[in-house]
Design a protein around this motif. Structure first.
Motif, PDB file in Angstrom:
ATOM      1  N   ASP A 134     -90.180 -41.234 -41.125  1.00 22.01           N
ATOM      2  CA  ASP A 134     -91.108 -42.178 -41.737  1.00 22.01           C
ATOM      3  C   ASP A 134     -91.984 -42.892 -40.724  1.00 22.01           C
ATOM      4  OD1 ASP A 134     -90.398 -41.603 -44.248  1.00 22.01           O
ATOM      5  OD2 ASP A 134     -88.985 -43.274 -44.492  1.00 22.01           O
ATOM      6  N   ASN A 135     -91.506 -42.996 -39.496  1.00 19.91           N
ATOM      7  CA  ASN A 135     -92.262 -43.722 -38.488  1.00 19.91           C
ATOM      8  C   ASN A 135     -93.066 -42.814 -37.578  1.00 19.91           C
ATOM      9  OD1 ASN A 135     -91.417 -46.307 -39.230  1.00 19.91           O
ATOM     10  ND2 ASN A 135     -89.424 -45.903 -38.266  1.00 19.91           N
ATOM     11  N   SER A 138     -94.318 -47.624 -41.281  1.00 27.13           N
ATOM     12  CA  SER A 138     -93.515 -48.714 -41.857  1.00 27.13           C
ATOM     13  C   SER A 138     -92.869 -49.672 -40.870  1.00 27.13           C
ATOM     14  CB  SER A 138     -92.480 -48.133 -42.814  1.00 27.13           C
ATOM     15  OG  SER A 138     -91.819 -47.056 -42.192  1.00 27.13           O
ATOM     16  N   ASN A 139     -91.926 -49.194 -40.082  1.00 25.79           N
ATOM     17  CA  ASN A 139     -91.146 -50.115 -39.237  1.00 25.79           C
ATOM     18  C   ASN A 139     -91.765 -50.267 -37.880  1.00 25.79           C
ATOM     19  OD1 ASN A 139     -89.149 -50.918 -40.778  1.00 25.79           O
ATOM     20  ND2 ASN A 139     -87.528 -49.783 -39.761  1.00 25.79           N
TER      21      ASN A 139
END
Ligand SMILES: *[C@@H]1O[C@H](CO)[C@@H](O)[C@H](O)[C@H]1NC(C)=O
Ligand SMILES: *[C@@H]1O[C@H](CO)[C@@H](O)[C@H](O)[C@H]1NC(C)=O
Ligand SMILES: *[C@@H]1O[C@H](CO)[C@@H](O)[C@H](O)[C@H]1NC(C)=O
Ligand SMILES: *[C@@H]1O[C@H](CO)[C@@H](O)[C@H](O)[C@H]1NC(C)=O
Ligand SMILES: *[C@@H]1O[C@H](CO)[C@@H](O)[C@H](O)[C@H]1NC(C)=O
Ligand SMILES: *[C@@H]1O[C@H](CO)[C@@H](O)[C@H](O)[C@H]1NC(C)=O
Ligand SMILES: *[C@@H]1O[C@H](CO)[C@@H](O)[C@H](O)[C@H]1NC(C)=O
Length: 822
Positions: free
Chosen positions: A183-184, A54-55
């Motif tokens: 998440d990353n 995501s990021n």
């Protein structure tokens, strides 16, 4: 100069190749995948390519994600521990015919290191299958057994249908679910969901080396510690345990619902389903729901009950080891027996019900023992502290015995398992009184059951005896017409068998009159009870419908569809033989004042779910894809456990895979249940079945018929009435007064809501059955607001219409056939 030319040529070639690649699911030895190229599985369910989480920083991973979900959800990553730092990654098959991921300087970042390279001449390919599995295989050999390597063997945090979670007991090869770090970062996080193969194998969650959660062992139906993780419309878990392997997984139940079982970063193992309306993953089930699911929270022999305060108490016959700690809500010390065991002078067992079985990793399992053998075996060994059935199906079988402290026990309000705890005989004596009383009741109950059987047996015999004398001239000619028989793959019964079974179609055996003729109860010589649908010669159901029904139903198998056992064809008589449903049809309950009290809300809700599942099967999952066209209360039969089964496929139509709607000049169906576009224009689709289903749901909730509904304040029919109440915010007024006591308000409201969504005027507004099932079975899916229903004030119109000519009624409240001039 020439070098430059060659370079340009090669680059062009590479671009050309990559263009070709974009449309395929395979990679052969001469091909490769670059940073912005992908493989897409044949029916486009999954995509393989490079991505940045995501990021993202510049970290790139090679992964597989759902192709049909707008928000990328990665289910597998190749280089989870070794991200690429730029966009120079290349995936290809190397000379050793391993799948390798190279970085910009051609260093191997990741490889599908497989040892199997024996058949050196056989070309190999890499293919992304529709299941989401990336496989390396011999081009000529498509057998899953012979895959050289497959991504399904190396799960990350997600389990999807086709994957196994568990262990090969021969090789020790394990497939665990491991959470992402965050998440990353897909590299392994703290939590692992895995099958502990020791003792009685169970599904557990670890944080590092510490056990933090436990779904428990598989009891034949579900995981002992997670009753909710039961078979569910969108989730059919299974468990395999044999000499070679132990694993769990779940089946795909519907193509339209995307689910995955996830080891979440917060340590919770959960089932998530993609909600395409809200564009998010909805949690349908979690293994760890409440405090009681924190592993061993109440210590040894402590019992956790989330409905108590405090949640921990000691098991029956036990007391806190340290009352002081216990008073301060430190339960970790657990409990100890009130009275020491006395193996020599005799111990016994106390039964505790509705339990999550204690940790079974140090238990001993023997699946071939029955309950009594298990008890005897446990009693024999002084260190056996408890036992239970390992399989709860069919009254229970198998044996699991514990020889060490019992930990992680939870009490469920319903649906738990029985656990037998060893107690000193003296302690049992003290508990005795209540025990004795229940034993007495049991004796009384069984005595009355025996008496009941005797009485009904006598009555049955009397009826038979009386029938014997009756006339025999009901028999038809014996000539059998063989035309259709051969093309049906279905047992045919000969006429005599059926005539005998139904007592020559005697009136006493008549169950009722369906749309196309009478239905009789019968009993075959082997004792099996059957229902015989005799198609009257004058009935609207001609040979055409008959064949239609036979062929359709013979191919359908689902627990919510009535099972066709066979047929019987004479020259003038055609009959269908079904399994017998002792509780008749749904309308005989919900519309009958006395009998409606027999089905409380829970039963009704289960009936609604069952019908929805049966219809879902017809629409989406059966090989044929079928529109029922005449779903109504009298076509829903109930078995002895009040499970609903849809019957009467005489008018069902199959429809092609992508065909959405069909037009017919022969409208069949039942007023009150027919969708407007179908009744008026003859257009039928799955959405017209959904309409009928919606009507049925509202009828089940209200106990009122849509057709013939009356209200002193208005002229609306049931749909209109429900809609009116809904708009006024008083939908609960719709509820049948005979079930008011047993209500689950939120469930009822949900059903009314879903019912109203199903009966909306525009077919496109109505949900499809997978979504209906999802909405009904999940508290967390949020529902759209319904629009105005179709036919909501058409009470008078329908009456006029039904009396016009050209319609054929066989009797009242019945299916009709209408030939419309078009
Ligand atoms: C592929 O990625 C490169 C940069 O890495 C970019 O310049 C190029 O336009 C991309 N090609 C396509 C077809 O998107
Ligand atoms: C992504 O970045 C934003 C802003 O930089 C931050 O607020 C957010 O928490 C980050 N999300 C994740 C998953 O790291
Ligand atoms: C490729 O990986 C090797 C070994 O890890 C490393 O030395 C090299 O710098 C990497 N090259 C690129 C372009 O990242
Ligand atoms: C995961 O799998 C390995 C075997 O590869 C096994 O030894 C281990 O105990 C499993 N569980 C955890 C929590 O790592
Ligand atoms: C998915 O994408 C949509 C639109 O891009 C966004 O509104 C939504 O919040 C996303 N959902 C999740 C779970 O990230
Ligand atoms: C399981 O129980 C059966 C029946 O009591 C017995 O014959 C068998 O030996 C037992 N198996 C093991 C592994 O103990
Ligand atoms: C009782 O069972 C345990 C565990 O199987 C075993 O180690 C022990 O030898 C048994 N004791 C007796 C007396 O059979």
């Amino acid at each position: 100069m020439e070098g430059a030319f060659l370079f340009v040529f090669l680059s062009t070639l590479q671009i050309f190749l990559s263009k070709c690649l974009a449309s395929t699911d395979t990679l052969s030895q001469s091909q490769s995948i670059l940073n912005n190229q992908t493989l897409v599985s044949a029916s486009e369910s999954f995509k393989l390519g490079f991505f940045s989480p995501s990021n993202s920083s510049m970290n790139r991973y090679l992964g597989i994600w759902f192709n049909k979900i707008s928000n990328r959800t990665v289910v597998w990553v190749a280089n989870r521990n070794h991200p690429l730092t730029d966009s120079s990654g290349i995936l290809k098959l190397n000379e050793n015919r391993n799948l390798v991921l190279l970085n910009g300087t051609n260093s191997v970042i990741w490889s599908s290191s497989s040892s199997e390279h024996t058949k050196a001449d056989d070309p190999v390919i890499v293919q992304l299958l529709d299941s989401g599995n990336l496989v390396l295989r011999y081009e000529s050999n498509n057998d899953p057994e012979n895959y050289i390597w497959q991504s399904f063997d190396y799960p990350l945090d997600s389990l999807i249908p086709g994957m196994k979670l568990g262990r090969n007991l021969e090789t020790g090869f394990s497939r665990n679910l491991t959470s992402w770090k965050n998440d990353n970062d897909p590299s392994p996080g703290d939590f692992t969901g895995w099958i502990d193969p020791r003792g009685f194998p169970q599904l557990v969650v670890n944080q590092g080396s510490i056990r933090v959660g436990r779904a428990g062992p598989w009891n034949g139906v579900r995981f002992s510690g997670s009753p909710e993780l039961n078979s569910h419309p969108v989730f059919k878990p299974f468990f395999v345990f044999n000499k070679e392997e132990v694993y769990t997984g779940f089946e795909r139940t519907s193509n339209s619902i995307i689910s995955r079982f996830v080891m979440d970063q917060s340590g919770v193992l959960q089932l998530r389903t993609w909600n395409e309306h809200k564009l998010e993953w909805t949690v349908l089930q979690t293994v760890q729901k409440d405090r009681c699911d924190n592993y061993g929270v109440c210590g040894a022999y402590g019992l956790c009950n989330i409905n108590n305060s405090p949640v921990c108490s000691c098991l029956e016959g036990f007391k806190p080891k340290s009352q002081e700690d216990w008073d301060q809500m430190d339960w970790s010390g657990g409990c100890t027996l009130k009275t020491k065991l006395d193996c020599l002078n005799g111990d016994g067992f106390v039964k505790v019900t509705s339990m999550k079985l204690p940790d079974t990793s140090e238990s001993i399992l023997n699946v071939s023992m029955n309950h009594n053998e298990c008890r005897t075996e446990c009693l024999k060994n002084c260190s056996c502290v408890a036992y239970a059935n390992s399989d709860i199906r069919e009254g229970g079988s198998g044996c699991v015995m514990w020889f060490s402290d019992l930990v992680d026990i939870k009490k469920f309000p319903v649906n738990g398992q029985d656990l037998y705890l060893r107690m000193a005989a003296s302690e049992l004596g003290r508990m005795g009184d209540s025990g004795k009383k229940s034993r007495q009741t049991a004796v009384m109950i069984s005595a009355s059951i025996v008496l009941g059987i005797l009485i009904s047996g006598l009555a049955f015999w009397l009826i038979i005896w009386r029938q014997r004398g009756k006339d025999q001239n009901n028999l038809c000619e014996e000539n059998t017409d063989e035309i259709q028989k051969n093309e049906l793959e279905l047992p045919t019964f000969d006429f005599l068998t059926i005539a005998t079974a139904t007592n020559n179609f005697s009136c006493n055996n008549k169950l009722g009159e369906g749309g196309f003729g009478p239905v009789y109860k019968g009993k075959l010589v082997n004792g099996q009870e059957i229902a015989v649908k005799k198609l009257s010669k004058k009935s609207g159901q001609g040979i055409h419908e008959f064949q239609n029904e036979v062929i359709l139903i013979a191919k359908l198998q689902h627990r919510n569809l009535v099972r066709l056992l066979g047929c019987c064809i004479q020259r003038h008589e055609t009959m269908l033989i079904y399994e017998y449903m002792p509780n008749k049809s749904l309308d005989s309950f919900i519309f009958d004042q006395a009998r409606s009290t027999l089905i409380n809300w829970e039963k009704r809700f289960n009936i609604i779910i069952g019908i929805a599942q049966g219809l879902l099967y017809l629409h989406r999952d059966s090989r044929l894809r079928i529109i029922h066209r005449d779903l109504k209360a009298s076509n829903v039969l109930l078995d002895e456990a009040m499970k609903p089964k849809i019957s009467d496929f005489g008018m069902a139509r199959t429809f092609g895979g992508d065909q959405i709607e069909e037009n017919t000049d022969r409208v069949v169906g039942t007023y009150g249940y027919m969708a407007p576009e179908y009744a008026i224009d003859g257009l039928f689709s799955v959405k017209s079945d959904v309409f009928s289903f919606g009507v049925l749901v509202l009828e089940i909730v209200s106990g009122k018929k849509n057709r013939g509904f009356e209200h002193r304040d208005h002229d609306l029919n049931l749909l209109g009435h429900a809609w009116k109440l809904w708009k006024e915010g008083t939908a609960l007024k719709l509820i049948d007064t005979s079930i008011e006591d047993s209500l689950q308000t939120s469930e009822v409201l949900r059903c009314i809501h879903v019912g109203l969504l199903c009966v909306q005027q525009r077919p496109d507004d109505r949900p499809n059955m997978p979504y209906v099932v999802l909405m009904l079975s999940s508290e967390t899916v949020s529902l759209p607001q319904p629009n105005q229903p179709g036919f909501y004030n058409e009470r008078s119109l329908v009456e006029v219409d039904s009396s016009s000519s050209g319609k054929m009624f066989s009797s009242n409240e019945i299916t009709f056939t209408s030939i419309q001039g078009r």
